[in-house]
Write an enzyme that holds these catalytic residues in place. Structure first.
Site, PDB file in Angstrom:
ATOM      1  N   CYS A   1       0.869  -1.174   0.000  1.00  0.00           N
ATOM      2  CA  CYS A   1       0.000   0.000   0.000  1.00  0.00           C
ATOM      3  C   CYS A   1       0.910   1.229   0.000  1.00  0.00           C
ATOM      4  CB  CYS A   1      -0.982  -0.006   1.172  1.00  0.00           C
ATOM      5  SG  CYS A   1      -0.263   0.092   2.815  1.00  0.00           S
TER       6      CYS A   1
ATOM      7  N   CYS B   1       3.317   1.287  -7.444  1.00  0.00           N
ATOM      8  CA  CYS B   1       3.535  -0.125  -7.173  1.00  0.00           C
ATOM      9  C   CYS B   1       4.387  -0.745  -8.282  1.00  0.00           C
ATOM     10  CB  CYS B   1       2.200  -0.859  -7.076  1.00  0.00           C
ATOM     11  SG  CYS B   1       1.306  -0.541  -5.536  1.00  0.00           S
TER      12      CYS B   1
ATOM     13  N   CYS C   1      -1.691   1.909  -4.003  1.00  0.00           N
ATOM     14  CA  CYS C   1      -0.431   2.595  -4.325  1.00  0.00           C
ATOM     15  C   CYS C   1      -0.323   2.953  -5.801  1.00  0.00           C
ATOM     16  CB  CYS C   1       0.775   1.783  -3.872  1.00  0.00           C
ATOM     17  SG  CYS C   1       0.787   0.048  -4.361  1.00  0.00           S
TER      18      CYS C   1
END
Length: 218
Positions: free
Chosen positions: A92, A170, A166
């Site tokens: 996250c 990510c 995210c």
């Protein structure tokens, strides 16, 4: 940007703690990695946390734990770990709430039948206290964890990467199985607001373990 600390800038106690950590890691990964690789991973892991005022006394311990995880990941990537144990990475933004609760449930339910890691694109300074309390209500203690970043070897070693808010920050690696869990962000929320987020995460983790054919803890 995280500041890089030279060894001569460290206190005597910190240097001793890192020396001891390097010795433990060298014994643990004997025959897998040489001392140069272990030393490099330990000190670059230390640098990841060195700029955070909230954890100065625990820096060597955090560095050792993070280096151990990274070395385990590197062993999997380089084919030096043939155990085949499934690895799931929960990501996250701050690695302080959603991904930590997911890791808590995953580790509790899977025990040693699967490996769970977590990370954040912009790691925070501490785990969300409301998330800690929400997990404590389920009998799971996540206070031993800490916000940390993801690294290339960790992402490459994972069989499944679960993202939670995210976005483009990510990691994306071809061939990986990705799951994007849309969940409310518990940041700044009170315990009552975090409970339903926790419960949804638990159900998703149980479903993921079922998909991976990992038996759940009795």
């Amino acid at each position: 940007m995280t500041e890089t600390y030279r060894r001569e800038d460290l206190s005597v106690d910190q240097q001793h703690a890192l020396f001891t950590a390097a010795h433990r890691l060298a014994e643990e990964f004997s025959g897998t990695f040489g001392t140069e690789t272990i030393d490099r991973f330990l000190h670059t892991s230390y640098d990841q946390f060195a700029g955070r005022a909230s954890v100065p006394h625990f820096l060597p311990l955090l560095a050792e734990r993070f280096a151990r995880q990274r070395l385990q990941a590197l062993a999997r990537v380089e084919g030096k770990d043939a155990t085949g144990t499934p690895i799931v990475l929960f990501l996250c933004v701050h690695n302080a709430g959603r991904s930590q609760m997911a890791l808590g449930f995953f580790t509790h339910l899977a025990e040693d039948r699967a490996i769970g890691w977590s990370g954040g694109s912009e790691p925070g300074d501490q785990i969300n206290p409301a998330a800690v309390e929400a997990m404590r209500e389920r009998g799971i203690d996540i206070t031993g964890e800490f916000p940390k970043p993801w690294t290339t070897e960790i992402a490459q070693a994972a069989d499944v990467i679960v993202t939670m808010g995210c976005g483009d920050a990510c990691p994306v690696f071809p061939g990986k199985r990705y799951l994007d869990w849309t969940l409310d962000d518990p940041a700044g929320q009170d315990l009552a607001a975090v409970r339903p987020i926790r419960d949804e995460i638990e159900q998703r983790v149980r479903g993921l373990l079922s998909d991976l054919d990992v038996p759940l803890r009795a």
